[in-house]
Design a protein around this motif. Structure first.
Motif, PDB file in Angstrom:
ATOM      1  N   ASP A 173     -48.037   9.703   0.511  1.00 51.29           N
ATOM      2  CA  ASP A 173     -47.471   9.663  -0.837  1.00 51.29           C
ATOM      3  C   ASP A 173     -46.340   8.639  -0.966  1.00 51.29           C
ATOM      4  N   TRP A 174     -46.139   7.820   0.070  1.00 54.48           N
ATOM      5  CA  TRP A 174     -45.053   6.834  -0.020  1.00 54.48           C
ATOM      6  C   TRP A 174     -45.411   5.758  -1.036  1.00 54.48           C
ATOM      7  N   ASN A 175     -44.485   5.512  -1.955  1.00 51.02           N
ATOM      8  CA  ASN A 175     -44.683   4.525  -3.014  1.00 51.02           C
ATOM      9  C   ASN A 175     -43.878   3.272  -2.676  1.00 51.02           C
ATOM     10  N   LEU A 176     -44.526   2.136  -2.574  1.00 52.01           N
ATOM     11  CA  LEU A 176     -43.824   0.906  -2.200  1.00 52.01           C
ATOM     12  C   LEU A 176     -42.782   0.484  -3.240  1.00 52.01           C
ATOM     13  N   ALA A 177     -42.818   1.110  -4.416  1.00 50.38           N
ATOM     14  CA  ALA A 177     -41.758   0.872  -5.400  1.00 50.38           C
ATOM     15  C   ALA A 177     -40.419   1.375  -4.878  1.00 50.38           C
ATOM     16  N   PHE A 178     -40.449   2.310  -3.901  1.00 50.40           N
ATOM     17  CA  PHE A 178     -39.205   2.782  -3.283  1.00 50.40           C
ATOM     18  C   PHE A 178     -38.577   1.705  -2.393  1.00 50.40           C
ATOM     19  N   GLY A 179     -39.337   0.657  -2.067  1.00 46.04           N
ATOM     20  CA  GLY A 179     -38.923  -0.294  -1.042  1.00 46.04           C
ATOM     21  C   GLY A 179     -39.466   0.155   0.301  1.00 46.04           C
ATOM     22  N   GLN A 180     -39.235  -0.654   1.330  1.00 45.72           N
ATOM     23  CA  GLN A 180     -39.626  -0.219   2.670  1.00 45.72           C
ATOM     24  C   GLN A 180     -38.713   0.936   3.105  1.00 45.72           C
ATOM     25  N   PRO A 181     -39.247   1.922   3.820  1.00 49.69           N
ATOM     26  CA  PRO A 181     -38.391   3.047   4.245  1.00 49.69           C
ATOM     27  C   PRO A 181     -37.299   2.584   5.213  1.00 49.69           C
ATOM     28  N   VAL A 182     -36.114   3.143   5.041  1.00 50.02           N
ATOM     29  CA  VAL A 182     -34.924   2.817   5.841  1.00 50.02           C
ATOM     30  C   VAL A 182     -34.762   1.301   5.945  1.00 50.02           C
ATOM     31  N   ASN A 183     -34.649   0.684   4.785  1.00 50.31           N
ATOM     32  CA  ASN A 183     -34.545  -0.770   4.734  1.00 50.31           C
ATOM     33  C   ASN A 183     -33.087  -1.222   4.849  1.00 50.31           C
ATOM     34  N   GLN A 184     -32.892  -2.535   4.890  1.00 49.94           N
ATOM     35  CA  GLN A 184     -31.549  -3.078   5.099  1.00 49.94           C
ATOM     36  C   GLN A 184     -30.579  -2.693   3.973  1.00 49.94           C
ATOM     37  N   GLU A 185     -31.043  -2.673   2.733  1.00 46.60           N
ATOM     38  CA  GLU A 185     -30.142  -2.275   1.643  1.00 46.60           C
ATOM     39  C   GLU A 185     -29.705  -0.824   1.800  1.00 46.60           C
ATOM     40  N   ASP A 186     -30.646   0.072   2.116  1.00 43.34           N
ATOM     41  CA  ASP A 186     -30.302   1.484   2.262  1.00 43.34           C
ATOM     42  C   ASP A 186     -29.387   1.719   3.464  1.00 43.34           C
ATOM     43  N   MET A 187     -29.575   0.951   4.534  1.00 43.23           N
ATOM     44  CA  MET A 187     -28.688   1.095   5.692  1.00 43.23           C
ATOM     45  C   MET A 187     -27.280   0.600   5.369  1.00 43.23           C
ATOM     46  N   LEU A 188     -27.184  -0.492   4.619  1.00 38.89           N
ATOM     47  CA  LEU A 188     -25.870  -0.949   4.160  1.00 38.89           C
ATOM     48  C   LEU A 188     -25.206   0.115   3.294  1.00 38.89           C
ATOM     49  N   GLY A 189     -25.988   0.713   2.397  1.00 43.22           N
ATOM     50  CA  GLY A 189     -25.454   1.746   1.510  1.00 43.22           C
ATOM     51  C   GLY A 189     -24.986   2.977   2.278  1.00 43.22           C
ATOM     52  N   THR A 190     -25.743   3.366   3.306  1.00 49.81           N
ATOM     53  CA  THR A 190     -25.342   4.530   4.110  1.00 49.81           C
ATOM     54  C   THR A 190     -24.056   4.233   4.876  1.00 49.81           C
ATOM     55  N   ASN A 191     -23.963   3.044   5.466  1.00 47.56           N
ATOM     56  CA  ASN A 191     -22.736   2.664   6.156  1.00 47.56           C
ATOM     57  C   ASN A 191     -21.547   2.677   5.197  1.00 47.56           C
ATOM     58  N   LEU A 192     -21.782   2.235   3.961  1.00 41.78           N
ATOM     59  CA  LEU A 192     -20.732   2.228   2.947  1.00 41.78           C
ATOM     60  C   LEU A 192     -20.300   3.654   2.609  1.00 41.78           C
ATOM     61  N   ALA A 193     -21.266   4.566   2.552  1.00 38.16           N
ATOM     62  CA  ALA A 193     -20.952   5.972   2.271  1.00 38.16           C
ATOM     63  C   ALA A 193     -20.119   6.588   3.390  1.00 38.16           C
ATOM     64  N   PHE A 194     -20.328   6.140   4.624  1.00 36.98           N
ATOM     65  CA  PHE A 194     -19.605   6.692   5.772  1.00 36.98           C
ATOM     66  C   PHE A 194     -18.244   6.022   5.968  1.00 36.98           C
ATOM     67  N   SER A 195     -17.919   5.054   5.137  1.00 35.49           N
ATOM     68  CA  SER A 195     -16.635   4.348   5.289  1.00 35.49           C
ATOM     69  C   SER A 195     -15.917   4.276   3.944  1.00 35.49           C
ATOM     70  N   HIS A 196     -16.324   3.370   3.073  1.00 34.31           N
ATOM     71  CA  HIS A 196     -15.685   3.158   1.773  1.00 34.31           C
ATOM     72  C   HIS A 196     -15.636   4.443   0.940  1.00 34.31           C
ATOM     73  N   ILE A 197     -16.739   5.196   0.900  1.00 32.81           N
ATOM     74  CA  ILE A 197     -16.783   6.409   0.070  1.00 32.81           C
ATOM     75  C   ILE A 197     -15.878   7.489   0.659  1.00 32.81           C
ATOM     76  N   VAL A 198     -15.830   7.608   1.976  1.00 31.82           N
ATOM     77  CA  VAL A 198     -14.902   8.542   2.615  1.00 31.82           C
ATOM     78  C   VAL A 198     -13.461   8.214   2.213  1.00 31.82           C
ATOM     79  N   LEU A 199     -13.114   6.935   2.298  1.00 30.17           N
ATOM     80  CA  LEU A 199     -11.749   6.523   1.972  1.00 30.17           C
ATOM     81  C   LEU A 199     -11.443   6.744   0.486  1.00 30.17           C
ATOM     82  N   ARG A 200     -12.441   6.532  -0.368  1.00 31.07           N
ATOM     83  CA  ARG A 200     -12.249   6.802  -1.790  1.00 31.07           C
ATOM     84  C   ARG A 200     -12.038   8.304  -2.015  1.00 31.07           C
TER      85      ARG A 200
END
Length: 360
Positions: A173-200
């Motif tokens: 059921d994976w839809n390529l409209a989601f992008g590739q799974p665990v892609n570079q943008e999502d990994m950047l976003g997760t790293n941001l959540a574990f740093s910038h968002i914590v500090l915010r």
């Protein structure tokens, strides 16, 4: 302005199609020889010489970490470790009450998470493993030569690659409209959540870090990002860049989804069942909504936030921390408390382990 010019839809559309070839090739090799997974799970550190029988893809993956050890700089990494020593309990609280639900509000990335039964059915263990990961990477002196933190980062990177492998091979059921799974943008976003968002989150409850502390944490997560296979030329190293990167990803992906709502409901149910502090327990949904803000809360179908100043909420978290760690907070006291809680709840201290596969 040089970094900011890359924060565009056209660049990040490309990043949604890029993954992590070094880790993906290593996982393909592990799937073909599952016995090696058990061996790696039994390692204490990455061996300086790879076992002779390991396939070249696996040797190349782990040799990357042996080479990265030469780039270790205590001067660059120690300030963030010192910050965690001082604020570690609040840092972990923000991961649970802000960073993780924030990730759930990004619909396409949430599609990967919701396809993991462990996140929905064993949420306590997954949260505990996340806490163990963060404790390990922020340990004072982490990442010196032959340090366990390299192995922990390598395992998390491989777990991401396993997620990609199983989604691409078995999720019909994976839809390529989601992008590739665990892609570079999502990994950047997760790293941001574990740093910038914590500090915010810390700032929202009156524990605002200094500019120097803020940038030391961003520098630290750039190092972590390199170890996790993230293309760190796009990683922010100033508060301005972090704000703009988060703003871009929000505009691109923050929207309502059934996946995100299932994830946040599972998180809330777990908190209401397990948090001993009566204020944090009874107000869990309102606290999440307070940190997330109106747009992300609406995407996750959360009720409006609690009607108290953030500083009061900060005092509640601080008081809860002091009950657990005594008068003087420290990394050692935090780790001891977390591990004691894990033993009580799960009968063991949780650690990062690669998924063991059945031989076919």
């Amino acid at each position: 302005m040089e970094k900011l010019q890359f924060y565009t839809n056209s660049v990040f559309d490309l990043l949604r199609q890029r993954q992590d070839p070094l880790a993906d090739q290593a996982v393909t090799a592990l799937v073909q020889d599952p016995g090696l997974i058990t061996e790696i799970n039994n390692w204490k550190v990455i061996p300086e010489v790879m076992p002779f029988n390991y396939p070249i893809e696996l040797k190349s993956f782990f040799e990357f970490y042996l080479e990265k050890q030469r780039d270790y700089s205590e001067t660059h990494l120690r300030p963030a470790q010192d910050f965690f020593e001082e604020k570690g309990d609040l840092y972990l609280a923000m991961l649970g009450f802000y960073s993780l639900p924030y990730c759930y509000a990004f619909a396409d990335g949430a599609q990967v998470l919701v396809r993991s039964n462990r996140i929905l059915e064993q949420i306590g263990e997954r949260l505990g493993e996340t806490a163990s990961f963060v404790l390990e990477i922020f340990r004072p002196g982490a990442f010196s030569t032959q340090d366990k933190a390299y192995l922990v980062c390598a395992k998390v990177r491989l777990i991401h690659a396993f997620s990609r492998y199983f989604i691409l091979h078995y999720a019909k059921d994976w839809n390529l409209a989601f992008g590739q799974p665990v892609n570079q943008e999502d990994m950047l976003g997760t790293n941001l959540a574990f740093s910038h968002i914590v500090l915010r989150g810390l700032a929202k409850m009156g524990a605002t870090p200094s500019e120097k502390q803020y940038e030391s944490v961003l520098i630290y997560w750039k190092w972590i990002g390199e170890l996790m296979g993230i293309e760190t030329q796009f990683w922010p190293t100033t508060t301005k860049e972090a704000f703009e990167l988060d703003k871009l990803i929000r505009k691109r992906h923050l929207k309502s989804s059934e996946a995100g709502q299932r994830l946040v409901n599972g998180l809330l149910h777990f908190y209401q069942k397990t948090i001993p502090d009566p204020v944090l327990n009874s107000q869990a949904e309102g606290i999440l909504s307070f940190f997330l803000g109106q747009e992300a809360s609406q995407a996750l179908n959360l009720k409006p936030g609690i009607k108290v100043p953030g500083e009061i909420l900060g005092l509640v978290f601080d008081y809860s921390g002091r009950k657990n760690f005594g008068g003087r907070k420290s990394y050692k006291a935090l780790k001891k408390s977390i591990q004691s809680q894990q033993r009580d709840q799960f009968g063991k201290v949780l650690e990062i382990r690669l998924p063991e596969l059945k031989r076919t």
